[in-house]
Design a protein around this motif. Structure first.
Motif, mmCIF file in Angstrom:
data_model
loop_
_atom_site.group_PDB
_atom_site.id
_atom_site.type_symbol
_atom_site.label_atom_id
_atom_site.label_comp_id
_atom_site.label_asym_id
_atom_site.label_seq_id
_atom_site.Cartn_x
_atom_site.Cartn_y
_atom_site.Cartn_z
ATOM 1 N N ALA A 56 0.815 -1.219 0.000
ATOM 2 C CA ALA A 56 0.000 0.000 0.000
ATOM 3 C C ALA A 56 0.844 1.263 0.000
ATOM 4 O O ALA A 56 0.492 2.262 -0.643
ATOM 5 N N LYS A 61 1.240 7.975 -3.211
ATOM 6 C CA LYS A 61 0.853 9.078 -4.078
ATOM 7 C C LYS A 61 0.208 10.180 -3.241
ATOM 8 O O LYS A 61 -0.393 9.919 -2.196
ATOM 9 N N LYS A 65 -5.010 6.171 -4.219
ATOM 10 C CA LYS A 65 -6.037 5.370 -4.881
ATOM 11 C C LYS A 65 -5.716 3.896 -4.670
ATOM 12 O O LYS A 65 -4.606 3.535 -4.264
ATOM 13 N N GLY A 66 -6.676 3.068 -4.908
ATOM 14 C CA GLY A 66 -6.479 1.630 -4.776
ATOM 15 C C GLY A 66 -6.161 1.210 -3.362
ATOM 16 O O GLY A 66 -6.780 1.662 -2.401
ATOM 17 N N LEU A 67 -5.159 0.342 -3.235
ATOM 18 C CA LEU A 67 -4.799 -0.221 -1.934
ATOM 19 C C LEU A 67 -4.311 0.849 -0.970
ATOM 20 O O LEU A 67 -4.593 0.794 0.231
ATOM 21 N N GLN A 68 -3.582 1.851 -1.488
ATOM 22 C CA GLN A 68 -3.119 2.940 -0.619
ATOM 23 C C GLN A 68 -4.308 3.693 -0.029
ATOM 24 O O GLN A 68 -4.294 4.072 1.151
ATOM 25 N N ASN A 69 -5.336 3.906 -0.817
ATOM 26 C CA ASN A 69 -6.522 4.605 -0.342
ATOM 27 C C ASN A 69 -7.206 3.832 0.773
ATOM 28 O O ASN A 69 -7.599 4.402 1.806
ATOM 29 N N VAL A 70 -7.337 2.518 0.590
ATOM 30 C CA VAL A 70 -7.957 1.672 1.621
ATOM 31 C C VAL A 70 -7.132 1.695 2.904
ATOM 32 O O VAL A 70 -7.671 1.831 4.013
#
Length: 265
Positions: A56, A61, A65-70
């Motif tokens: 993540a 970024k 978005k994606g896994l980093q966002n979760v």
């Protein structure tokens, strides 16, 4: 084709010392590195947790978005709704690494109870809950000692101001037992008991499903009832998985907060 019911055999999982055939590395350094099934589940879930967070935040970024966002949403939940809600912004950020580690560790070790082929929580045996409760206990004492010094912290935690002197003989032992013994013990036992009981209930429900189905007579219809009960209880377990992680981290934060304000007893 008649089914037969066998009570679930829990000894190899919860008392593995007498079942050496089920343990890896039991002959290495007197068994210090022995790995039974629950230990393997703990290591697996820990590895999954670590790898998810590495993935993540490997290339973070500015706009996640994606896994980093979760992962950021999950961390914000612990930061806002546990750490800062209980401890305030300053102390919340200070103890956030501990509270996040306890929350996510407890959550992932609990999740294994509903994963096929694992089917048991890594917290269903008392060892890991003791480690987690020990971390909370050390943090609680550290917080109070850091602010007041050890002697004043203990005195502030045990002695209620303006009580008649004779009552201190009764109140101080009660406060000592409640603060320094009962808190870590209840943390560990609550976590272990919930997932031990859940594991046993699921084993019984699925065993009953198998038993009734293979009767191949009127009782076979009961297998549908027990299977439905098992599915519904699994859904309930999903709620408990999150709830127990939240409660454990929340109580850790509460105990730290009580230590930080021991003088307002």
């Amino acid at each position: 084709m008649k089914g037969s019911f066998h009570a679930p055999e829990l000894d190899p999982e919860f008392f593995p010392g007498q079942y050496y055939g089920d343990i890896l590395f039991d002959d290495v350094l007197g068994g210090w590195f022995a790995l039974d099934r629950i230990m393997l589940v703990r290591l697996l879930m820990t590895a999954i947790l670590v790898l998810l967070f590495i993935a993540a935040f490997r290339n973070p970024k500015l706009v996640p978005k994606g896994l980093q966002n979760v992962a950021e949403y999950a961390l914000d939940f612990v930061r806002i709704h546990i750490a800062e809600d209980i401890l305030g912004k300053k102390e919340g950020r200070r103890f956030l690494p501990l509270l996040a580690a306890i929350f996510f560790g407890t959550l992932f070790w609990n999740v294994s109870t509903i994963i096929p082929a694992l089917n048991i929580s890594a917290n269903a045996r008392i060892g890991m809950p003791i480690v987690l409760a020990g971390a909370a206990y050390i943090a609680m004492i550290y917080a109070g000692t850091k602010r007041y010094g050890f002697g004043k912290y203990v005195k502030s935690s045990l002695v209620i101001p303006n009580l008649p002197p004779a009552l201190h003989l009764l109140v101080v032992p009660i406060e000592f037992f409640s603060t320094f013994i009962l808190r870590p013990v209840t943390l560990a036992i609550r976590l272990m008991a919930n997932f031990l009981a859940g594991h046993i209930i699921l084993v019984l429900l699925y065993s009953a499903t198998n038993f009734f189905f293979w009767q191949l007579n009127g009782w076979t219809a009961m297998s549908g009832v027990t299977l439905l009960a098992a599915v519904l209880f699994t859904v309930y377990e999903i709620i408990i998985i999150f709830l127990q992680a939240y409660i454990f981290a929340l109580l850790t934060a509460v105990y730290i907060e009580l230590s930080l304000h021991a003088d307002s007893h």
